[in-house]
Scaffold this motif. Sequence first.
Motif, PDB file in Angstrom:
ATOM      1  N   THR A   1       5.898   1.383   3.948  1.00  0.00           N
ATOM      2  CA  THR A   1       4.464   1.188   4.224  1.00  0.00           C
ATOM      3  C   THR A   1       3.720   2.506   4.203  1.00  0.00           C
ATOM      4  OG1 THR A   1       4.931  -0.786   5.563  1.00  0.00           O
ATOM      5  CG2 THR A   1       2.797   0.280   5.902  1.00  0.00           C
ATOM      6  N   GLN A   2       4.330   3.539   4.790  1.00  0.00           N
ATOM      7  CA  GLN A   2       3.680   4.848   4.822  1.00  0.00           C
ATOM      8  C   GLN A   2       3.624   5.474   3.433  1.00  0.00           C
ATOM      9  OE1 GLN A   2       5.408   8.222   7.156  1.00  0.00           O
ATOM     10  NE2 GLN A   2       3.533   7.991   8.354  1.00  0.00           N
ATOM     11  N   GLU A   3       4.655   5.253   2.616  1.00  0.00           N
ATOM     12  CA  GLU A   3       4.645   5.776   1.250  1.00  0.00           C
ATOM     13  C   GLU A   3       3.505   5.166   0.439  1.00  0.00           C
ATOM     14  OE1 GLU A   3       8.516   4.855  -0.175  1.00  0.00           O
ATOM     15  OE2 GLU A   3       9.472   6.624   0.701  1.00  0.00           O
ATOM     16  N   ILE A   4       3.243   3.876   0.676  1.00  0.00           N
ATOM     17  CA  ILE A   4       2.213   3.171  -0.098  1.00  0.00           C
ATOM     18  C   ILE A   4       0.816   3.452   0.432  1.00  0.00           C
ATOM     19  CG2 ILE A   4       1.310   0.876  -0.695  1.00  0.00           C
ATOM     20  CD1 ILE A   4       4.267  -0.077  -0.713  1.00  0.00           C
ATOM     21  N   PHE A   5       0.636   3.351   1.753  1.00  0.00           N
ATOM     22  CA  PHE A   5      -0.706   3.442   2.346  1.00  0.00           C
ATOM     23  C   PHE A   5      -1.021   4.805   2.941  1.00  0.00           C
ATOM     24  CE2 PHE A   5       0.143  -1.152   2.458  1.00  0.00           C
ATOM     25  CZ  PHE A   5      -1.045  -1.665   1.978  1.00  0.00           C
ATOM     26  N   GLY A   6       0.014   5.652   3.134  1.00  0.00           N
ATOM     27  CA  GLY A   6      -0.228   6.915   3.811  1.00  0.00           C
ATOM     28  C   GLY A   6      -0.350   6.695   5.305  1.00  0.00           C
ATOM     29  N   ASP A   7      -0.572   7.786   6.054  1.00  0.00           N
ATOM     30  CA  ASP A   7      -0.692   7.672   7.508  1.00  0.00           C
ATOM     31  C   ASP A   7      -2.124   7.992   7.959  1.00  0.00           C
ATOM     32  OD1 ASP A   7      -0.697  10.316   6.895  1.00  0.00           O
ATOM     33  OD2 ASP A   7       0.868  10.929   8.305  1.00  0.00           O
ATOM     34  N   TYR A   8      -3.082   7.648   7.132  1.00  0.00           N
ATOM     35  CA  TYR A   8      -4.501   7.919   7.410  1.00  0.00           C
ATOM     36  C   TYR A   8      -5.253   6.589   7.420  1.00  0.00           C
ATOM     37  CZ  TYR A   8      -4.028   7.594   2.379  1.00  0.00           C
ATOM     38  OH  TYR A   8      -3.682   7.178   1.124  1.00  0.00           O
ATOM     39  N   PRO A   9      -6.451   6.557   8.007  1.00  0.00           N
ATOM     40  CA  PRO A   9      -7.242   5.318   8.011  1.00  0.00           C
ATOM     41  C   PRO A   9      -7.593   4.903   6.583  1.00  0.00           C
ATOM     42  CG  PRO A   9      -8.121   6.918   9.570  1.00  0.00           C
ATOM     43  CD  PRO A   9      -7.097   7.634   8.752  1.00  0.00           C
ATOM     44  N   GLN A  10      -7.556   3.605   6.322  1.00  0.00           N
ATOM     45  CA  GLN A  10      -7.855   3.096   4.992  1.00  0.00           C
ATOM     46  C   GLN A  10      -9.364   2.946   4.791  1.00  0.00           C
ATOM     47  OE1 GLN A  10      -5.193   2.363   2.666  1.00  0.00           O
ATOM     48  NE2 GLN A  10      -4.335   3.644   4.288  1.00  0.00           N
ATOM     49  N   PRO A  11      -9.852   3.081   3.539  1.00  0.00           N
ATOM     50  CA  PRO A  11     -11.260   2.754   3.269  1.00  0.00           C
ATOM     51  C   PRO A  11     -11.532   1.304   3.657  1.00  0.00           C
ATOM     52  CG  PRO A  11     -10.245   3.818   1.373  1.00  0.00           C
ATOM     53  CD  PRO A  11      -9.131   3.494   2.328  1.00  0.00           C
ATOM     54  N   ARG A  12     -12.758   1.026   4.088  1.00  0.00           N
ATOM     55  CA  ARG A  12     -13.060  -0.304   4.626  1.00  0.00           C
ATOM     56  C   ARG A  12     -13.667  -1.219   3.558  1.00  0.00           C
ATOM     57  NH1 ARG A  12     -15.636  -1.489  10.575  1.00  0.00           N
ATOM     58  NH2 ARG A  12     -15.237  -3.723  10.579  1.00  0.00           N
ATOM     59  N   LEU A  13     -12.947  -2.272   3.241  1.00  0.00           N
ATOM     60  CA  LEU A  13     -13.417  -3.324   2.343  1.00  0.00           C
ATOM     61  C   LEU A  13     -13.248  -4.652   3.062  1.00  0.00           C
ATOM     62  CD1 LEU A  13     -11.672  -2.188  -0.983  1.00  0.00           C
ATOM     63  CD2 LEU A  13     -14.057  -1.778  -0.333  1.00  0.00           C
ATOM     64  N   GLU A  14     -14.090  -5.643   2.732  1.00  0.00           N
ATOM     65  CA  GLU A  14     -14.009  -6.932   3.430  1.00  0.00           C
ATOM     66  C   GLU A  14     -13.266  -7.986   2.637  1.00  0.00           C
ATOM     67  OE1 GLU A  14     -18.367  -6.302   3.020  1.00  0.00           O
ATOM     68  OE2 GLU A  14     -16.730  -4.911   2.612  1.00  0.00           O
ATOM     69  N   PHE A  15     -13.053  -7.744   1.351  1.00  0.00           N
ATOM     70  CA  PHE A  15     -12.386  -8.783   0.563  1.00  0.00           C
ATOM     71  C   PHE A  15     -11.800  -8.201  -0.722  1.00  0.00           C
ATOM     72  CE2 PHE A  15     -16.743  -8.652  -0.893  1.00  0.00           C
ATOM     73  CZ  PHE A  15     -16.610  -8.663  -2.267  1.00  0.00           C
ATOM     74  N   ALA A  16     -10.880  -8.968  -1.306  1.00  0.00           N
ATOM     75  CA  ALA A  16     -10.384  -8.720  -2.662  1.00  0.00           C
ATOM     76  C   ALA A  16     -10.279 -10.084  -3.327  1.00  0.00           C
ATOM     77  CB  ALA A  16      -9.035  -8.024  -2.626  1.00  0.00           C
TER      78      ALA A  16
END
Length: 344
Positions: free
Chosen positions: A257-272
């Motif tokens: 999970t950390q390799e994919i998303f990193g350990d920082y806050p994600q940009p905020r989106l409401e949908f995909a």
Amino acid sequence: MSAKEMDETLAEFFRRTILKIPMTEMMTILKTWNFLSENQLQTVNFRQRKESIVQDLVLLCEENHASLNDAAHLDIIYTQFHRHQKIWDVFQMSKAPGDDIDLFDMEQFKSSFKKILQRALKNVTVSFRDAEENSVWIRIAWGTQYKKPNQYKPAYVVYYSQTPYAFTSSSRLKSNLPLLGQALTVASKHHQIVKMDLRSRYLDSLKAIVFKQYNQSFETHNCTTSLQEGSLGLDINMDSRIIHENKVEKERVQRVTQEIFGDYPQPRLEFAQYKLETKFKSDLNGGILAEREEPLRCLVKFSSPHLLEALKSLAPAGIADAPLSPLLTCIPNKGKNYFKIRDK
């Protein structure tokens, strides 16, 4: 239109603009606007009914001979404070092959942008406000050849100088999009403009995605955090081999999970949103679907107040396997949250 009627129209525009400002933000927004002096603001009793406060402020604006542009600036500031109330689209521009990089002048950009719109459309109001990081907020009140600009349904554009990106508030007036695109392209000295498959209420997150400003450092992904058995929620009487297996799996999930998303806050989106188009395939002959020429279509939409953080938490919570599908994890890198999936 007579001067008196214009005054009444402008006063009503001021009244409605000030009326929508929450009382908790009133002084902050008025001071940011910096049109009324400190002494003038001190003459207003901000403890009276809001309608009375608005009336006093409108009288002060008239006293200062406020213009339509002054009212537009106040509306821009209000919108900057409440940018999440709008849905923002992203446009990407490009230069022609072999084009030189021109020196950028913000004042020249503003002048060129305004002229292009006013030459093409008789009734249009364009206002600018410089903002942080060499950006400019543009407010456009569209009219037609026969109707005055509608000041109550403006479009907004945020452009960062010397970048190929512009962010626009979604507008119902789709017919004006080509003209807006032309003005942006010419004024910023680009050659072409396309709308990206990226949209959100969170302007700062869109900016972080397209400018790759969210932290992309994965330096800590090899340093597996030591997990205590008590933190795993395991029964201490459980077989030690099972405890070890669960611990190893949880550590693997955390690492992936950390390799994919990193350990920082994600940009905020409401949908995909994912649109799937596929032809029906079957080894069996015949059947209604086998004869169908049109592809089968399916739309899947993932929604959350903070979609990327929600996706990041799925595997650690045991709701999904790690790693997640690249279709879900590629959103920031690809800079899109609208996908079309077709047969290869």
